[in-house]
Design a protein around this motif. Structure first.
Motif, PDB file in Angstrom:
ATOM      1  N   GLY A   1      -5.306 -41.456  80.778  1.00 59.54           N
ATOM      2  CA  GLY A   1      -3.783 -41.626  81.088  1.00 59.54           C
ATOM      3  C   GLY A   1      -3.087 -42.301  79.980  1.00 59.54           C
ATOM      4  N   ALA A   2      -3.905 -43.103  79.337  1.00 57.01           N
ATOM      5  CA  ALA A   2      -3.442 -43.949  78.213  1.00 57.01           C
ATOM      6  C   ALA A   2      -2.967 -42.992  77.031  1.00 57.01           C
ATOM      7  N   ARG A   3      -4.050 -42.082  76.800  1.00 58.49           N
ATOM      8  CA  ARG A   3      -3.800 -40.891  75.912  1.00 58.49           C
ATOM      9  C   ARG A   3      -2.402 -39.969  76.219  1.00 58.49           C
ATOM     10  N   THR A   4      -2.443 -39.580  77.467  1.00 61.64           N
ATOM     11  CA  THR A   4      -1.397 -38.818  77.947  1.00 61.64           C
ATOM     12  C   THR A   4       0.061 -39.669  77.814  1.00 61.64           C
TER      13      THR A   4
ATOM     14  N   ALA B   1      -3.151 -40.037  69.598  1.00 55.65           N
ATOM     15  CA  ALA B   1      -3.353 -40.484  70.942  1.00 55.65           C
ATOM     16  C   ALA B   1      -4.734 -40.524  71.234  1.00 55.65           C
ATOM     17  N   ARG B   2      -5.462 -39.551  70.756  1.00 56.03           N
ATOM     18  CA  ARG B   2      -7.086 -39.467  70.764  1.00 56.03           C
ATOM     19  C   ARG B   2      -7.573 -40.659  70.237  1.00 56.03           C
ATOM     20  N   ALA B   3      -7.351 -41.143  68.941  1.00 57.22           N
ATOM     21  CA  ALA B   3      -7.812 -42.281  68.142  1.00 57.22           C
ATOM     22  C   ALA B   3      -7.454 -43.558  68.602  1.00 57.22           C
ATOM     23  N   SER B   4      -6.413 -43.691  69.398  1.00 55.29           N
ATOM     24  CA  SER B   4      -5.854 -44.863  70.061  1.00 55.29           C
ATOM     25  C   SER B   4      -6.502 -45.513  71.302  1.00 55.29           C
ATOM     26  N   ALA B   5      -6.852 -44.468  72.034  1.00 58.84           N
ATOM     27  CA  ALA B   5      -6.995 -44.726  73.702  1.00 58.84           C
ATOM     28  C   ALA B   5      -8.307 -43.937  74.156  1.00 58.84           C
ATOM     29  N   GLU B   6      -9.044 -44.741  74.869  1.00 59.05           N
ATOM     30  CA  GLU B   6     -10.166 -44.049  75.569  1.00 59.05           C
ATOM     31  C   GLU B   6      -9.804 -43.704  76.925  1.00 59.05           C
TER      32      GLU B   6
ATOM     33  N   MET C   1       3.598 -51.808  91.415  1.00 62.43           N
ATOM     34  CA  MET C   1       4.146 -51.191  90.155  1.00 62.43           C
ATOM     35  C   MET C   1       3.343 -50.205  89.444  1.00 62.43           C
ATOM     36  N   THR C   2       4.126 -49.050  88.810  1.00 61.98           N
ATOM     37  CA  THR C   2       3.346 -48.190  88.294  1.00 61.98           C
ATOM     38  C   THR C   2       3.029 -48.271  86.768  1.00 61.98           C
ATOM     39  N   GLY C   3       2.034 -47.759  86.081  1.00 64.38           N
ATOM     40  CA  GLY C   3       1.814 -47.965  84.828  1.00 64.38           C
ATOM     41  C   GLY C   3       2.612 -46.554  83.968  1.00 64.38           C
ATOM     42  N   PRO C   4       2.419 -46.489  82.769  1.00 62.12           N
ATOM     43  CA  PRO C   4       3.254 -45.659  81.993  1.00 62.12           C
ATOM     44  C   PRO C   4       2.571 -44.253  82.200  1.00 62.12           C
ATOM     45  N   ASP C   5       1.315 -43.975  82.992  1.00 63.36           N
ATOM     46  CA  ASP C   5       1.123 -42.543  83.167  1.00 63.36           C
ATOM     47  C   ASP C   5       1.030 -42.544  84.569  1.00 63.36           C
TER      48      ASP C   5
ATOM     49  N   LEU D   1       0.456 -42.263  75.444  1.00 63.35           N
ATOM     50  CA  LEU D   1       0.928 -42.197  73.923  1.00 63.35           C
ATOM     51  C   LEU D   1       1.563 -40.958  73.182  1.00 63.35           C
ATOM     52  N   ARG D   2       0.847 -39.727  73.541  1.00 60.83           N
ATOM     53  CA  ARG D   2       1.173 -38.393  73.084  1.00 60.83           C
ATOM     54  C   ARG D   2       2.632 -38.235  73.522  1.00 60.83           C
ATOM     55  N   GLU D   3       2.963 -38.427  74.731  1.00 58.49           N
ATOM     56  CA  GLU D   3       4.175 -38.263  75.376  1.00 58.49           C
ATOM     57  C   GLU D   3       5.373 -38.950  74.727  1.00 58.49           C
ATOM     58  N   THR D   4       5.101 -40.421  74.334  1.00 59.07           N
ATOM     59  CA  THR D   4       6.070 -41.298  73.849  1.00 59.07           C
ATOM     60  C   THR D   4       5.951 -40.865  72.266  1.00 59.07           C
ATOM     61  N   PHE D   5       5.098 -40.668  71.573  1.00 58.43           N
ATOM     62  CA  PHE D   5       4.878 -40.248  70.098  1.00 58.43           C
ATOM     63  C   PHE D   5       5.895 -39.004  70.196  1.00 58.43           C
ATOM     64  N   LEU D   6       5.804 -38.034  70.985  1.00 59.11           N
ATOM     65  CA  LEU D   6       6.636 -36.951  70.916  1.00 59.11           C
ATOM     66  C   LEU D   6       8.226 -37.321  71.214  1.00 59.11           C
ATOM     67  N   ALA D   7       8.386 -37.930  72.036  1.00 60.62           N
ATOM     68  CA  ALA D   7       9.994 -38.489  72.463  1.00 60.62           C
ATOM     69  C   ALA D   7      10.507 -39.104  71.599  1.00 60.62           C
ATOM     70  N   ASN D   8       9.733 -40.204  70.737  1.00 53.90           N
ATOM     71  CA  ASN D   8      10.401 -40.903  69.826  1.00 53.90           C
ATOM     72  C   ASN D   8      10.634 -39.906  68.700  1.00 53.90           C
ATOM     73  N   GLY D   9      10.092 -39.010  68.149  1.00 50.21           N
ATOM     74  CA  GLY D   9      10.133 -37.775  67.355  1.00 50.21           C
ATOM     75  C   GLY D   9       9.564 -38.263  65.789  1.00 50.21           C
ATOM     76  N   ARG D  10       9.487 -37.315  65.148  1.00 51.10           N
ATOM     77  CA  ARG D  10       9.015 -37.402  63.704  1.00 51.10           C
ATOM     78  C   ARG D  10       9.512 -38.409  62.724  1.00 51.10           C
TER      79      ARG D  10
END
Length: 279
Positions: free
Chosen positions: A182-185, A174-179, A1-5, A187-196
């Motif tokens: 891959g997790a940062r990537t 994304a920077r503040a949430s993950a160390e 199984m693959t993770g979100p990144d 999160l940022r992609e998902t934040f952008l996809a969900n939209g402002r």
């Protein structure tokens, strides 16, 4: 199984079934795995994320003998809503509808990360007989008293999020949430996809979830997990006070992890979660 990144997640391959239902002006998507006669665990993601944030948890939970249900909260991922408003109490009702649709007997275990932890608490408070145990990762308490400064901070965050350019905000969050890079990537992609608009609607409702109730106690077994480097709001101190308040609670700090400890240190979070559920 693959993770979100795209990374491979440790554990046997798990087949999930995709579903969708219409609930109160929203089209909600959810995924189930594991045998129907197994005890259930429902996983709810954090604000701006989606169901994929639990990719590393599903093999461990199914392997431990659970049937899992994870979903995209309205305004997130594949789930859409036309209501223009978000509140954790509405999301808790959504979760109840999903559990009914999935035929998942209660009581169930509720697992939530950040906003998902707030939704899980709301569900537990309103439907205590339907919850077997609570697992919360990086979330503040809905019911502990907060100071005036903390209340002002929540109001300020709503204004600040609206003023900051959204692409810059996604990088910062994304920077503040993950160390983990891959997790940062992810999160940022998902934040952008969900939209402002979806994010701001969710954030507004989530920051209004606090309902101080000095006499309230959680009487169910609780596992509270916080990343060592989680500096989001007052989460670390709130989870410590929360664990001290409740009689059947255990609290762990996850070394080397940030706000999304289940993505930064999935093996440790999985180990603690399975051990707690098997106790």
């Amino acid at each position: 199984m693959t993770g979100p990144d795209g990374r491979t997640v440790t554990g046997a391959r798990v087949e999930e079934t995709a579903h969708s239902i219409d609930v109160s002006g929203a089209r909600l998507h959810y995924w189930t795995a594991g045998a129907a006669d197994r005890p259930g665990i429902a996983l709810t993601h954090g604000a701006g994320a989606d169901h994929r944030m639990f990719d590393p948890q599903i093999p461990a939970l199914v392997g431990a003998g659970y049937r899992t249900l994870r979903w995209d909260v309205r305004y997130h991922g594949a789930s859409v809503s036309g209501t223009g408003r978000f509140r954790t109490v509405y999301a808790a009702r959504d979760l109840a509808a999903l559990l009914d649709a999935a035929g998942m007997p209660r009581p169930v275990v509720l697992l939530g990360q950040s906003m998902g932890g707030n939704i899980a608490q709301e569900y537990l408070r309103r439907r205590p007989d339907e919850v077997a145990a609570l697992v919360v990762i990086g979330s503040t308490s809905n019911t502990l008293p907060i100071t005036r400064a903390e209340r002002r901070g929540l109001a300020f965050s709503r204004a600040f999020m609206r003023l900051m350019p959204y692409r810059r905000l996604t990088r910062s969050m994304a920077r503040a949430s993950a160390e983990d890079p891959g997790a940062r990537t992810y999160l940022r992609e998902t934040f952008l996809a969900n939209g402002r608009r979806s994010f701001l609607t969710t954030w507004d409702g989530m920051t209004r979830a606090i309902d101080p109730s000095p006499d309230y106690r959680v009487e169910k077994p609780e596992l509270l997990l916080c990343g060592e480097h989680d500096s989001t709001g007052n989460i670390r101190s709130a989870m410590e006070r929360w664990s001290e308040r409740d009689p059947h609670s255990e609290f762990h700090v996850i070394p080397g992890a940030g706000h999304v400890a289940n993505l930064d240190r999935p093996d440790e979070v999985n180990r603690l979660t399975v051990a707690f559920l098997k106790a």
